[in-house]
Design a protein around this motif. Structure first.
Motif, mmCIF file in Angstrom:
data_model
loop_
_atom_site.group_PDB
_atom_site.id
_atom_site.type_symbol
_atom_site.label_atom_id
_atom_site.label_comp_id
_atom_site.label_asym_id
_atom_site.label_seq_id
_atom_site.Cartn_x
_atom_site.Cartn_y
_atom_site.Cartn_z
ATOM 1 N N TYR A 45 48.728 36.750 -98.671
ATOM 2 C CA TYR A 45 47.867 37.439 -97.701
ATOM 3 C C TYR A 45 48.015 36.902 -96.287
ATOM 4 N N ALA A 46 48.198 35.611 -96.137
ATOM 5 C CA ALA A 46 48.176 34.975 -94.817
ATOM 6 C C ALA A 46 49.277 35.467 -93.893
ATOM 7 N N LEU A 47 50.369 35.976 -94.456
ATOM 8 C CA LEU A 47 51.509 36.414 -93.640
ATOM 9 C C LEU A 47 51.658 37.940 -93.660
ATOM 10 N N ALA A 48 50.550 38.636 -93.812
ATOM 11 C CA ALA A 48 50.595 40.094 -93.896
ATOM 12 C C ALA A 48 49.704 40.731 -92.839
ATOM 13 N N SER A 49 49.779 40.217 -91.615
ATOM 14 C CA SER A 49 48.865 40.680 -90.574
ATOM 15 C C SER A 49 49.311 41.969 -89.905
ATOM 16 N N PHE A 50 50.616 42.136 -89.718
ATOM 17 C CA PHE A 50 51.113 43.246 -88.894
ATOM 18 C C PHE A 50 51.941 44.222 -89.716
ATOM 19 N N PRO A 51 51.579 45.521 -89.641
ATOM 20 C CA PRO A 51 50.375 46.105 -89.031
ATOM 21 C C PRO A 51 49.221 46.131 -90.029
ATOM 22 N N SER A 52 48.072 46.604 -89.597
ATOM 23 C CA SER A 52 46.897 46.667 -90.461
ATOM 24 C C SER A 52 47.009 47.833 -91.445
ATOM 25 N N ALA B 136 48.965 49.141 -83.792
ATOM 26 C CA ALA B 136 50.189 49.549 -84.489
ATOM 27 C C ALA B 136 49.854 50.312 -85.759
ATOM 28 N N GLY B 137 48.841 49.840 -86.485
ATOM 29 C CA GLY B 137 48.447 50.522 -87.711
ATOM 30 C C GLY B 137 47.981 51.941 -87.454
ATOM 31 N N ALA B 138 47.209 52.123 -86.391
ATOM 32 C CA ALA B 138 46.761 53.471 -86.030
ATOM 33 C C ALA B 138 47.957 54.364 -85.714
#
Length: 217
Positions: A137-144, A192-194
């Motif tokens: 989980y810790a390295l899964a920030s980008f994108p949302s 970015a997720g949007a």
């Protein structure tokens, strides 16, 4: 007999190419947000977080889970099929497809960018470990992912029910910002997720409309 609530021929037009311009504009903003806003907003959020706010944000965040978004679309599809309502059936099918495409795409992008989350070691760093498959989980920030699936579904529903588009986008925006408040994502992650979510909705509606356009020609 055709469902009177189903959109007229004009409502089946292809999504405007101009919509793609807004999506590209969001993506262009991402590097600027990374450079100039992510750090300061992270610090601000960590300074104002409160238990009540965390509780509310957690509840709002639940609305952005891909399984829930897909479930909403699946229910709409089922209602449309069993009740003989073409608009609901089409919106449900396209919404489900957009959520699936967006969800699969975002998982691939997370593995590509390997960005550390706001509370992780080396917070905000891209390619913290590469490849980062299986790093957690810790390295899964980008994108949302929440932003992707929420905006993908919002785009499709807004085309099916344009009078309620403000509500759909407002909910998607609340979900996205709840992720920032919870310090699960940086601002650039949700921007970015949007963009990726809107693109998933746009491409699904665009491709689905081709047969309709051909049938009228």
């Amino acid at each position: 007999m055709q469902d009177p609530s189903y959109p007229s021929k004009a409502a089946h037009r292809l999504p405007r190419v101009g919509n793609l311009g807004y999506i590209i504009a969001l993506l262009v903003m991402v590097p600027l947000v990374v450079l100039y806003l992510d750090g300061s907003i992270r610090a601000f959020i960590l300074s104002v977080q409160a238990q009540r706010g965390m509780t509310v944000a957690t509840l709002v965040s639940l609305l952005g889970y891909g399984l829930l978004n897909g479930g909403v679309a699946a229910v709409l599809l089922s209602v449309g099929l069993f009740a003989g309502r073409p608009r609901e059936a089409e919106a449900g099918w396209l919404g489900l497809l957009a959520v699936i495409i967006g969800g699969l795409s975002v998982n691939g992008l997370k593995l590509l960018f390997c960005r550390s989350r706001p509370l992780a070691e080396e917070a905000g760093k891209f390619f913290a470990v590469f490849p980062c498959m299986g790093k957690g989980y810790a390295l899964a920030s980008f994108p949302s992912g929440h932003a992707v699936t929420s905006f993908a579904l919002a785009y499709v529903l807004s085309r099916a029910y344009p009078k309620a588009s403000v509500i759909f986008y407002a909910l998607a925006t609340l979900v996205a910002f709840s992720r920032v408040y919870l310090a699960s994502h940086f601002l650039s992650d949700i921007v970015a997720g949007a963009a990726f979510g809107l693109f998933a909705g746009w491409i699904v509606c665009r491709l689905a409309a081709f047969p309709l356009e051909d049938a009228r020609s």
